[in-house]
Design an enzyme around this catalytic site. Structure first.
Site, short mmCIF file in Angstrom:
data_model
loop_
_atom_site.label_atom_id
_atom_site.label_comp_id
_atom_site.label_asym_id
_atom_site.label_seq_id
_atom_site.Cartn_x
_atom_site.Cartn_y
_atom_site.Cartn_z
N TYR A 178 0.82 -1.20 0.00
CA TYR A 178 0.00 0.00 0.00
C TYR A 178 0.86 1.25 0.00
CZ TYR A 178 0.88 1.08 4.95
OH TYR A 178 1.48 1.42 6.14
N LYS A 182 6.43 -1.93 1.96
CA LYS A 182 5.24 -1.32 2.57
C LYS A 182 4.07 -2.30 2.43
CE LYS A 182 3.32 3.32 3.25
NZ LYS A 182 3.44 3.30 4.70
N GLU A 208 12.39 2.60 13.98
CA GLU A 208 11.49 3.64 13.47
C GLU A 208 10.21 3.63 14.29
OE1 GLU A 208 10.10 2.82 9.46
OE2 GLU A 208 9.80 0.70 9.92
N LEU A 261 11.23 1.37 6.92
CA LEU A 261 10.67 1.82 5.65
C LEU A 261 11.45 3.06 5.21
CD1 LEU A 261 8.25 1.35 3.66
CD2 LEU A 261 7.18 3.29 4.81
N1 PDD Z 1 3.05 5.26 7.29
N2 PDD Z 1 7.72 3.89 8.75
C1 PDD Z 1 6.55 3.23 8.80
C2 PDD Z 1 6.50 1.93 9.50
C3 PDD Z 1 5.40 3.78 8.21
O1 PDD Z 1 4.23 3.12 8.25
C4 PDD Z 1 5.48 5.06 7.59
C5 PDD Z 1 4.29 5.71 6.92
C6 PDD Z 1 6.72 5.71 7.57
C7 PDD Z 1 6.90 7.06 6.90
O2 PDD Z 1 6.86 6.92 5.50
P1 PDD Z 1 6.35 8.11 4.57
O3 PDD Z 1 7.15 9.28 4.92
O4 PDD Z 1 6.63 7.60 3.22
O5 PDD Z 1 4.89 8.30 4.87
C8 PDD Z 1 7.82 5.10 8.15
C9 PDD Z 1 1.86 5.70 6.57
C10 PDD Z 1 1.67 7.16 6.58
C11 PDD Z 1 0.67 4.93 7.08
O6 PDD Z 1 0.81 3.72 7.23
O7 PDD Z 1 -0.40 5.51 7.30
#
Ligand code: PDD
Length: 280
Positions: A29, A143, A175, A199
Site C-alpha cells: 500500500y 510497505k 522507526e 521503511l
Molecule cells: N506510514 N515507517 C513506517 C513503519 C510507516 O508506516 C510510515 C508511513 C513511515 C513514513 O513513511 P512516509 O514518509 O513515506 O509516509 C515510516 C503511513 C503514513 C501509514 O501507514 O499511514
C-alpha cells in the site's frame, strides 16, 4: 473510489472475502498527502509502490504513468482539497491457499481519498512517545499490508496516552509504528540507515533534502535508546504527520519539552516545498 481502473461510488463497491489481502495481508500500500488538491511527492510514492510490488513478486497491471493519472482523476473526482489518498494492491482473489494463485489471478487495486486537516497543533507543540520493542518481520522496507506489529505498537502508545511508539530492536532505535525517527545532537542529525529494518520514508527523503538546504549535517547511522534520550532534539516524520517534534520519550522530557531550533528549521524548509507544490 477507484477499483482496478474504474472510478465507482463507494456504496457500489463489493470486495471478495477470498481477496488475498483480506486472508493473508498479501499486498502492498501507499498513503499520499494532498495539499490544496495536489498530491505531494506522488512520483516517489508510486515508485516505492512498484518497488514493494517487485519485492513480493506482484505485477501491477498498469504503467506508473497510468496509475498516476488514475490517482489524479480520483482526487479530482472527489474534490479533495486537504487530506490523503490511500491505495493498496493485493495479489487478487483466489481460494485460500498460502502459495501464490495461478498467473491468471488479477491483482486487485483499490484507492480512496480521505479528507483531513494538517496536524498543526502537533507541529507547534510536539508529541509524547514511548519505547516499544520492534517485533516485526525482517522486511520492514516493504510497505506491506501486514501491519500487525505496527498496530500493536501504536495501540501500546495510545494506551500510554502517547502519539507514537518508538520501536527498537534490542538497544537500537529503528522507526516509529508509522513514522521515521530522527535525533539531533551537537548540530548533527542522526537517523537509522535505509535497510530492511525500516521503511524508506518518502517524507524522510524530503527531510534529508531539507537538512542539506539548511546546512545541517546528516549521519545515517542507527542510535540507541540511551542516545535517543540524550539527544538535543528528537522528531518524527511521515506523510500524514509531516515533521512532528517529539518532546517526551517514556518519562524523559526532550529539550525542556519544547520543539528544538533545528526541528523548526526543517519544518520551515518542508513548508516551503508544500508552498511550491500548491503554487504550481
Ligand atoms: N506510514 N515507517 C513506517 C513503519 C510507516 O508506516 C510510515 C508511513 C513511515 C513514513 O513513511 P512516509 O514518509 O513515506 O509516509 C515510516 C503511513 C503514513 C501509514 O501507514 O499511514
Amino acid at each position: 473510489m477507484l477499483i482496478n481502473n474504474r472510478l465507482i461510488d463507494k456504496d457500489e463497491v463489493s470486495l471478495s472475502i477470498n481477496d488475498r489481502g483480506y486472508q493473508f495481508g498479501d499486498g502492498i500500500y501507499e498513503v499520499i498527502k494532498v495539499y490544496e488538491g495536489s498530491m505531494f511527492t506522488a512520483t516517489e510514492h508510486i515508485d516505492r509502490l512498484y518497488r514493494s510490488a517487485d519485492e513480493i513478486r506482484l505485477v501491477i497491471p498498469y504503467t506508473k504513468d497510468v496509475l498516476h493519472k488514475m490517482l489524479y482523476d480520483l482526487v479530482e473526482d472527489n474534490k479533495l482539497t486537504s487530506g490523503h489518498v490511500y491505495l493498496q494492491v493485493t495479489r487478487g482473489v483466489a481460494p485460500r491457499n498460502h502459495a501464490f494463485p495461478t498467473e491468471l489471478t488479477e491483482p486487485v487495486l483499490i484507492a480512496y481519498t480521505q479528507s483531513a486537516d494538517r496536524p498543526v497543533n502537533n507541529h507547534r507543540f510536539g508529541v509524547s512517545t514511548i519505547f516499544v520493542e520492534d517485533i516485526r518481520w525482517l522486511r520492514c522496507d516493504i510497505k506491506s499490508l501486514n501491519l500487525l506489529g505496527n498496530v500493536l505498537a501504536k495501540q501500546q502508545a495510545h494506551e500510554a496516552h502517547c502519539y507514537e511508539a518508538i520501536q527498537h530492536r534490542g538497544e537500537i532505535v529503528t522507526e516509529g509504528s508509522s513514522s521515521n525517527i530522527y535525533g539531533i545532537k551537537d548540530g548533527v542529525l542522526y537517523t537509522h540507515p535505509t535497510n530492511n529494518y525500516i521503511l524508506n520514508g518518502i517524507t524522510r527523503q524530503v527531510v534529508l533534502k531539507c537538512c542539506q538546504e539548511i546546512g545541517l549535517p546528516v549521519v545515517e547511522e542507527a542510535f540507541t535508546k540511551e542516545q535517543a534520550l540524550q539527544m538535543d532534539e528528537v522528531f518524527l516524520s511521515s506523510t500524514t504527520s509531516e515533521i512532528t517534534p517529539i518532546i517526551k520519550i517514556n518519562d524523559t522530557v526532550i529539550h525542556s519539552g519544547e520543539p528544538g531550533i533545528y526541528t523548526r528549521k526543517i519544518q520551515q524548509a518542508f513548508e516551503e516545498k508544500v508552498q511550491q507544490l500548491t503554487m504550481l
